[in-house]
Design a protein around this motif. Structure first.
Motif, PDB file in Angstrom:
ATOM      1  N   ASP A  48      -7.293  -7.931  -9.290  1.00  0.00           N
ATOM      2  CA  ASP A  48      -7.880  -8.520 -10.508  1.00  0.00           C
ATOM      3  C   ASP A  48      -6.997  -9.104 -11.152  1.00  0.00           C
ATOM      4  OD1 ASP A  48      -7.052  -5.818 -11.118  1.00  0.00           O
ATOM      5  OD2 ASP A  48      -8.039  -6.012 -12.847  1.00  0.00           O
ATOM      6  N   ALA A  49      -7.554  -9.821 -12.349  1.00  0.00           N
ATOM      7  CA  ALA A  49      -6.808 -10.696 -13.254  1.00  0.00           C
ATOM      8  C   ALA A  49      -6.048  -9.822 -14.056  1.00  0.00           C
ATOM      9  CB  ALA A  49      -7.675 -11.593 -13.991  1.00  0.00           C
ATOM     10  N   LEU A  50      -6.259  -8.610 -14.444  1.00  0.00           N
ATOM     11  CA  LEU A  50      -5.724  -7.694 -15.331  1.00  0.00           C
ATOM     12  C   LEU A  50      -4.552  -6.909 -14.353  1.00  0.00           C
ATOM     13  CD1 LEU A  50      -8.441  -6.348 -17.597  1.00  0.00           C
ATOM     14  CD2 LEU A  50      -6.640  -8.073 -18.025  1.00  0.00           C
ATOM     15  N   ARG A  51      -4.572  -7.213 -13.308  1.00  0.00           N
ATOM     16  CA  ARG A  51      -3.383  -6.301 -12.452  1.00  0.00           C
ATOM     17  C   ARG A  51      -3.559  -4.991 -12.352  1.00  0.00           C
ATOM     18  NH1 ARG A  51      -0.409  -8.819  -9.277  1.00  0.00           N
ATOM     19  NH2 ARG A  51       0.278 -10.803  -9.559  1.00  0.00           N
ATOM     20  N   GLN A  52      -4.926  -4.359 -12.249  1.00  0.00           N
ATOM     21  CA  GLN A  52      -5.378  -2.974 -12.419  1.00  0.00           C
ATOM     22  C   GLN A  52      -5.787  -2.442 -10.948  1.00  0.00           C
ATOM     23  OE1 GLN A  52      -7.888  -2.595 -15.595  1.00  0.00           O
ATOM     24  NE2 GLN A  52      -6.289  -2.538 -17.133  1.00  0.00           N
ATOM     25  N   GLU A  53      -6.445  -3.325 -10.259  1.00  0.00           N
ATOM     26  CA  GLU A  53      -6.908  -2.750  -8.820  1.00  0.00           C
ATOM     27  C   GLU A  53      -6.666  -3.946  -7.852  1.00  0.00           C
ATOM     28  OE1 GLU A  53     -10.995  -1.706  -8.998  1.00  0.00           O
ATOM     29  OE2 GLU A  53     -10.992  -0.527 -10.892  1.00  0.00           O
ATOM     30  N   ALA A  54      -6.377  -3.306  -6.631  1.00  0.00           N
ATOM     31  CA  ALA A  54      -6.269  -4.327  -5.490  1.00  0.00           C
ATOM     32  C   ALA A  54      -7.410  -3.796  -4.422  1.00  0.00           C
ATOM     33  CB  ALA A  54      -4.982  -4.253  -5.026  1.00  0.00           C
ATOM     34  N   CYS A  55      -7.836  -4.653  -3.659  1.00  0.00           N
ATOM     35  CA  CYS A  55      -8.792  -4.317  -2.501  1.00  0.00           C
ATOM     36  C   CYS A  55      -8.505  -5.177  -1.411  1.00  0.00           C
ATOM     37  CB  CYS A  55     -10.137  -4.033  -2.916  1.00  0.00           C
ATOM     38  SG  CYS A  55     -10.880  -5.771  -3.295  1.00  0.00           S
ATOM     39  N   PRO A  56      -8.609  -4.763  -0.248  1.00  0.00           N
ATOM     40  CA  PRO A  56      -8.513  -5.797   0.872  1.00  0.00           C
ATOM     41  C   PRO A  56      -9.818  -6.495   1.073  1.00  0.00           C
ATOM     42  CG  PRO A  56      -8.159  -3.229   1.620  1.00  0.00           C
ATOM     43  CD  PRO A  56      -8.619  -3.401   0.099  1.00  0.00           C
ATOM     44  N   VAL A  57      -9.665  -7.793   1.197  1.00  0.00           N
ATOM     45  CA  VAL A  57     -10.795  -8.813   1.452  1.00  0.00           C
ATOM     46  C   VAL A  57     -11.085  -9.144   2.812  1.00  0.00           C
ATOM     47  CG1 VAL A  57     -10.983  -9.514  -1.079  1.00  0.00           C
ATOM     48  CG2 VAL A  57      -9.706 -10.676   0.525  1.00  0.00           C
ATOM     49  N   SER A  85       2.469  -5.497  -8.805  1.00  0.00           N
ATOM     50  CA  SER A  85       3.780  -6.596  -8.501  1.00  0.00           C
ATOM     51  C   SER A  85       3.205  -7.762  -8.515  1.00  0.00           C
ATOM     52  CB  SER A  85       4.363  -6.243  -7.210  1.00  0.00           C
ATOM     53  OG  SER A  85       5.560  -6.916  -6.635  1.00  0.00           O
ATOM     54  N   PRO A  86       3.858  -8.867  -9.016  1.00  0.00           N
ATOM     55  CA  PRO A  86       3.637 -10.278  -8.962  1.00  0.00           C
ATOM     56  C   PRO A  86       4.330 -10.912  -7.805  1.00  0.00           C
ATOM     57  CG  PRO A  86       5.130  -9.933 -10.776  1.00  0.00           C
ATOM     58  CD  PRO A  86       4.778  -8.457 -10.368  1.00  0.00           C
ATOM     59  N   ALA A  87       5.198 -10.178  -7.285  1.00  0.00           N
ATOM     60  CA  ALA A  87       6.158 -10.915  -6.278  1.00  0.00           C
ATOM     61  C   ALA A  87       6.019 -10.388  -5.004  1.00  0.00           C
ATOM     62  CB  ALA A  87       7.643 -10.428  -6.538  1.00  0.00           C
ATOM     63  N   THR A  88       6.775 -10.595  -4.127  1.00  0.00           N
ATOM     64  CA  THR A  88       6.553 -10.239  -2.555  1.00  0.00           C
ATOM     65  C   THR A  88       6.706  -8.672  -2.473  1.00  0.00           C
ATOM     66  OG1 THR A  88       7.020 -12.285  -1.818  1.00  0.00           O
ATOM     67  CG2 THR A  88       7.649 -10.840  -0.275  1.00  0.00           C
ATOM     68  N   VAL A  89       6.141  -8.000  -1.551  1.00  0.00           N
ATOM     69  CA  VAL A  89       6.324  -6.595  -1.399  1.00  0.00           C
ATOM     70  C   VAL A  89       6.579  -6.427   0.019  1.00  0.00           C
ATOM     71  CG1 VAL A  89       5.157  -4.468  -1.331  1.00  0.00           C
ATOM     72  CG2 VAL A  89       4.815  -5.702  -3.476  1.00  0.00           C
ATOM     73  N   ARG A  90       7.826  -5.912   0.257  1.00  0.00           N
ATOM     74  CA  ARG A  90       8.013  -5.611   1.668  1.00  0.00           C
ATOM     75  C   ARG A  90       8.598  -4.196   1.825  1.00  0.00           C
ATOM     76  NH1 ARG A  90      13.635  -8.020   4.428  1.00  0.00           N
ATOM     77  NH2 ARG A  90      13.428  -9.198   2.631  1.00  0.00           N
ATOM     78  N   LEU A  91       8.070  -3.334   2.788  1.00  0.00           N
ATOM     79  CA  LEU A  91       8.067  -2.015   3.081  1.00  0.00           C
ATOM     80  C   LEU A  91       8.705  -1.872   4.636  1.00  0.00           C
ATOM     81  CD1 LEU A  91       4.949  -0.790   1.710  1.00  0.00           C
ATOM     82  CD2 LEU A  91       7.080  -0.862   0.418  1.00  0.00           C
ATOM     83  N   ALA A  92       9.706  -1.139   4.583  1.00  0.00           N
ATOM     84  CA  ALA A  92      10.211  -0.936   5.897  1.00  0.00           C
ATOM     85  C   ALA A  92       9.265   0.228   6.652  1.00  0.00           C
ATOM     86  CB  ALA A  92      11.688  -0.216   5.980  1.00  0.00           C
ATOM     87  N   PRO A  93       9.415  -0.026   8.284  1.00  0.00           N
ATOM     88  CA  PRO A  93       8.519   0.897   8.950  1.00  0.00           C
ATOM     89  C   PRO A  93       9.012   2.304   9.116  1.00  0.00           C
ATOM     90  CG  PRO A  93       9.650  -0.741  10.267  1.00  0.00           C
ATOM     91  CD  PRO A  93      10.045  -1.031   8.862  1.00  0.00           C
ATOM     92  N   ASP A  94       8.485   3.379   9.127  1.00  0.00           N
ATOM     93  CA  ASP A  94       8.847   4.603   9.266  1.00  0.00           C
ATOM     94  C   ASP A  94       7.690   5.257  10.157  1.00  0.00           C
ATOM     95  OD1 ASP A  94       9.529   7.270   9.578  1.00  0.00           O
ATOM     96  OD2 ASP A  94      10.140   7.377   7.484  1.00  0.00           O
TER      97      ASP A  94
END
Length: 165
Positions: A48-57, A85-94
């Motif tokens: 959302d515009a306020l960067r409070q919630e994210a949902c898969p679309v 985060s306004p930038a790229t997010v990378r998470l390593a596998p585990d």
């Protein structure tokens, strides 16, 4: 009824602009993101515009979702991280703790909400990040173009409806 070139031309123009379906475009973009990244998982997340919630679309996963990425998306906290985060997010596998490996990058688009394209299912490197970023730019332009065509169809239908006979 007399031959009406304007009516025929408008009908043909509307039909050609209407041939692109937004849902089909989204599905194709997601499947192509998975192919570009060499993985079976991909999708879009809207923040959302306020960067409070994210949902898969839109989520693309192999049949049976062997890495349980759909569940991981909602339970892992990655959506909160994308929202913040306004930038790229990378998470390593585990795999011992159920982390499939994840890479998400913002899709540049002129919308009020923020959109990320993501891929998951393996370790990702800087080259993958660069490639997905370029893909995100192309995806954003494609979605904006599709939106522009939809708006043009609405306008053309209005012109056709109010055109004097």
């Amino acid at each position: 009824m007399p031959y009406n070139r304007v009516d025929i031309a408008m009908r043909e123009l509307i039909a050609s602009f209407s041939s692109l379906q937004a849902a089909d475009l989204t599905d194709r973009l997601v499947r192509t993101a998975a192919a570009v990244a060499g993985t079976g998982y991909s999708g879009f997340v809207r923040v959302d515009a306020l960067r409070q919630e994210a949902c898969p679309v839109h989520v693309h996963a192999p049949p049976g979702d062997p890495l349980r990425v759909r569940r991981w998306l909602t339970e892992s906290g990655v959506l909160k991280e994308l929202a913040a985060s306004p930038a790229t997010v990378r998470l390593a596998p585990d795999m011992s703790v159920g982390e499939p490996g994840f890479l998400a990058t913002p899709v540049p688009a002129a919308t009020r909400d923020h959109l990320y394209v993501w891929v998951a299912g393996r370790a990702f490197c800087d080259g993958d990040e660069h490639l997905l970023s370029r893909f995100a730019t192309a995806a954003g332009r494609a979605m904006e173009a599709a939106s522009g065509l939809e708006a043009a169809v609405r306008l053309l239908r209005g012109v056709r409806a109010f055109r004097p006979v």
